[in-house]
Write a protein that holds these residues in place. Structure first.
Motif, PDB file in Angstrom:
ATOM      1  N   ARG A   3       0.812  -1.213   0.000  1.00  0.00           N
ATOM      2  CA  ARG A   3       0.000   0.000   0.000  1.00  0.00           C
ATOM      3  C   ARG A   3       0.850   1.270   0.000  1.00  0.00           C
ATOM      4  O   ARG A   3       0.560   2.219  -0.723  1.00  0.00           O
ATOM      5  N   TRP A   4       1.888   1.291   0.829  1.00  0.00           N
ATOM      6  CA  TRP A   4       2.674   2.518   0.907  1.00  0.00           C
ATOM      7  C   TRP A   4       3.466   2.753  -0.380  1.00  0.00           C
ATOM      8  O   TRP A   4       3.621   3.901  -0.822  1.00  0.00           O
ATOM      9  N   SER A   5       3.974   1.692  -1.000  1.00  0.00           N
ATOM     10  CA  SER A   5       4.685   1.849  -2.272  1.00  0.00           C
ATOM     11  C   SER A   5       3.752   2.338  -3.370  1.00  0.00           C
ATOM     12  O   SER A   5       4.181   3.050  -4.290  1.00  0.00           O
ATOM     13  N   ALA A   6       2.445   1.966  -3.298  1.00  0.00           N
ATOM     14  CA  ALA A   6       1.480   2.475  -4.282  1.00  0.00           C
ATOM     15  C   ALA A   6       1.061   3.901  -3.967  1.00  0.00           C
ATOM     16  O   ALA A   6       0.579   4.617  -4.858  1.00  0.00           O
ATOM     17  N   THR A   7       1.251   4.328  -2.724  1.00  0.00           N
ATOM     18  CA  THR A   7       0.851   5.686  -2.338  1.00  0.00           C
ATOM     19  C   THR A   7       1.881   6.730  -2.745  1.00  0.00           C
ATOM     20  O   THR A   7       1.516   7.850  -3.120  1.00  0.00           O
ATOM     21  N   GLU A   8       3.153   6.385  -2.695  1.00  0.00           N
ATOM     22  CA  GLU A   8       4.211   7.371  -2.948  1.00  0.00           C
ATOM     23  C   GLU A   8       4.121   8.020  -4.326  1.00  0.00           C
ATOM     24  O   GLU A   8       4.271   9.242  -4.442  1.00  0.00           O
ATOM     25  N   PRO A   9       3.893   7.270  -5.452  1.00  0.00           N
ATOM     26  CA  PRO A   9       3.752   7.952  -6.755  1.00  0.00           C
ATOM     27  C   PRO A   9       2.596   8.950  -6.776  1.00  0.00           C
ATOM     28  O   PRO A   9       2.701  10.013  -7.402  1.00  0.00           O
ATOM     29  N   LEU A  10       1.515   8.619  -6.106  1.00  0.00           N
ATOM     30  CA  LEU A  10       0.374   9.538  -6.076  1.00  0.00           C
ATOM     31  C   LEU A  10       0.724  10.812  -5.312  1.00  0.00           C
ATOM     32  O   LEU A  10       0.297  11.913  -5.689  1.00  0.00           O
TER      33      LEU A  10
END
Length: 660
Positions: free
Chosen positions: A297-304
């Motif tokens: 989840r956190w790795s998917a949040t960083e680009p956003l």
């Protein structure tokens, strides 16, 4: 409104029958029970506020028990409101209300001849009212007349369509349509002159329709997102779109869990070099929280987050920071990451809400220092002026009380309860919160302190019904047992009777176990005997009677012997065949001691025979002591001794070795 107009509604039904030339005596003989049964639940009050529950609820058994009961109540209340609206609209001349100003003018029929103007201002007014059907008609009319609709207005319509404009396959019937259908069916099916049949058919049909009025809503298919819904069609027909347009459709897709479509729209918005809004990014973060696996989840949040930095128009809000903290916690990020989010929130001048504190508590894994720091902050702040800022604010009090329970910290639990008592609107699950609080008290406090808080809670914040509350009652009983306080056992038994709680095997076992350990003098024995007798007979009067076991029967015999009621003890012993049980060791011991104490030779011989039949024997020393107190004849003593000798030869157990 439903409560105020139910009686006039039945009055109108009666007048309707009179107008149809039915004789009055036939109307009086009608059975209105079916209609009353259909509408009775609309009189139930829904409120979490204790003062309303305590002052206005006449029968505590009518309160909703769970989510299903609450949904049934809301559906029934909707039927009652529809009935009231029908009476107001169709039966004005029969109501005293005609001499006064109407309570809600919107329920009255609109005056004929007045038609809404076709203009942008009228369209905006319908948008504010969230009247989707009128918006659709007005929008088509404006487009047909060649009126140019501003993009801002189109975005408002799109946002409303995305959240509320999805059409369901079926609609819940309203009271007016049901009433008209029943009238029509009654008129078509009954023959002219067959007045009795028409009356009965009308009443039965009305009762049946009212009962199943909102049943279709329970089986209705859930609303799902599709490219053919109103929002998608309206979005595709828009000639001009901006970032607000894309943000509205993205938020709607996420609301209906169409996460893939939301990310497709986001990529399309980025390709068109349009800037999204804060609501769009909040929705996308929400989709990550529920769609992506926790470790990723956190790795998917960083680009956003990097995309957000490129758009200066997007300003983070409280919802965004709370979601980020939840993503960091679920992804097992370090405390430094959560602390960085909090610092970023402070730099944006955003005041923390209870949801932020709840996230901090979870991030600390329930550390005592963090919990005390949070409670100190809340007590020192102007907490009473706080408002609900985030849906997760409602989880804070329960999470805080769970932490106090895990830490086994009664002082922290008391401080949390006092804080919640002044701000009860922030307690989401009353039963769980109060169960944890009382459970903490019962472990570490004396019965007097526990009872004082119990009286403050019930029925102010909690009302028992059925099996609800048995766990709380059992915890308080265990507390009274630990401190040998039969007074509070009597208090809790009175609470069980007061709220008509259902007795089951578990509750009866706990109650009799507590009574067994609570006897410390003659006064406490009388109290325990009184409670035990009432419970013993009450558990056989319930709909599903509790099976009488040898444990219950033995405790009743023991309590009566201790209180000196030897005849009553033998009365219970003689009923063992009725309940199909054998006397246990406690019952045998109590009857033997009682018989010796009153020096009754006949009762002593009788209990000796029962003891022998149960596989026990008394040694010669015990028989000699018994002979001195009871004054047996030599013949009786020889008979008893020979009986016990036979039992010993057959492998019987020594009765004196198990005495308690």
């Amino acid at each position: 409104i439903a409560s105020a107009f139910l009686a006039p509604a039945f009055l109108e039904i009666t007048k309707f029958l009179i107008q149809r030339h039915f004789s009055l005596h036939r109307i009086i003989l009608l059975n209105f029970s079916k209609v009353l049964e259909a509408l009775s639940s609309t009189l139930v009050m829904e409120s979490k506020h204790a003062e309303l529950l305590h002052e206005y609820i006449l029968d505590l058994q009518l309160l909703p028990l769970d989510d299903k009961d609450m949904m049934d109540f809301k559906n029934a209340r909707k039927a009652g409101e529809d009935a009231a609206a029908y009476v107001i609209q169709r039966c004005r001349k029969y109501l005293p209300l005609r001499l006064m100003n109407p309570y809600n003018p919107n329920l009255l029929p609109r005056e004929p001849g007045k038609r809404a103007r076709t203009s942008i201002a009228s369209l905006r007014r319908f948008i504010l009212d969230e009247n989707v059907p009128r918006i659709r008609k007005m929008y088509r009319r404006l487009r047909k007349n060649g009126v140019e609709i501003p993009l801002a207005v189109q975005n408002e319509i799109l946002e409303l369509y995305a959240f509320k404009g999805l059409e369901s396959s079926r609609k819940t019937p309203d009271f007016v349509s049901v009433m008209e259908q029943v009238k029509e069916d009654n008129g078509n099916n009954a023959k002219v002159g067959d007045e009795d049949k028409k009356v009965n058919n009308f009443m039965e049909g009305l009762a049946k329709q009212l009962t199943s009025m909102h049943s279709d809503a329970k089986v209705m298919k859930p609303i799902t997102w599709s490219k053919s819904n109103m929002a998608e069609i309206f979005f595709s027909e828009m000639k001009q779109k901006d970032g607000v347009s894309y943000s509205a459709i993205i938020a709607g897709a996420v609301k209906f869990k169409e996460y893939k479509r939301a990310w497709e729209l986001f990529k399309e918005m980025r390709q068109n070099n349009l800037q999204g809004t804060t609501a769009a990014y909040n929705a996308l973060l929400h989709s990550i929280l529920y769609e992506v696996a926790p470790p990723k989840r956190w790795s998917a949040t960083e680009p956003l987050l990097h995309h957000m930095q490129d758009e200066p128009a997007v300003s983070p809000d409280l919802t965004m920071f709370v979601t980020l903290m939840k993503l960091a916690i679920h992804s097992n990020q370090s405390k430094a990451t959560v602390a960085q989010i909090v610092r970023e929130m402070k730099s944006n001048n955003i005041e923390p809400s209870l949801a932020v504190f709840e996230s901090l508590l979870k991030a600390s894994r329930g550390e005592s220092a963090v919990a005390y720091e949070i409670i100190d902050t809340l007590e020192n702040s102007n907490f009473k002026k706080w408002k609900l800022q985030h849906p997760d604010d409602l989880k804070f009090m329960n999470t805080m009380m769970q932490t106090a329970t895990q830490l086994d910290d009664t002082s922290l639990a008391v401080r949390i309860y006092k804080l919640a008592d002044d701000n009860w609107q922030f307690v989401k699950n009353d039963k769980e919160f109060l169960s944890n609080f009382l459970g903490n008290l019962c472990k570490n406090s004396e019965p007097q302190n526990v009872w004082s808080y119990y009286e403050d809670i019930v029925p102010k914040h909690l009302v028992f019904r059925g099996h609800n509350g048995l766990n709380i009652i059992s915890m308080i009983l265990r507390n009274a047992q630990r401190f040998s306080e039969p007074k509070y056992v009597m208090n809790m038994w009175n609470e069980i009777k007061k709220y008509k709680m259902v007795l089951n095997d578990k509750m009866c076992n706990i109650l009799f176990s507590v009574l067994r350990m609570s006897v410390k003098d003659h006064k406490s024995a009388l109290t325990c005997k009184h409670v035990g007798t009432e419970c013993f007979y009450a558990m056989q009067r319930v709909y599903n009677p509790v099976t009488v076991s040898s444990f219950y029967l033995g405790e009743m015999i023991r309590l009566h012997v201790i209180c000196g009621e030897f005849d009553e003890a033998w009365k219970f012993a003689n009923e063992r065949a009725k309940y199909k049980v054998q006397l246990n060791f406690v019952a045998l011991q109590s009857l033997l001691i009682g018989s010796i104490a009153v020096a009754d030779p006949q009762a002593t011989k009788k209990i000796c025979r029962i003891i022998s039949a149960a596989g026990y024997y008394l040694p010669d020393t015990a028989l000699s002591k018994m002979q001195k107190q009871v004054n047996f004849s030599d013949t009786d003593l020889e008979d008893i001794k020979s009986l016990f000798d036979l039992t010993e030869e057959n492998g019987g157990a020594d009765f004196t070795k198990n005495q308690q």
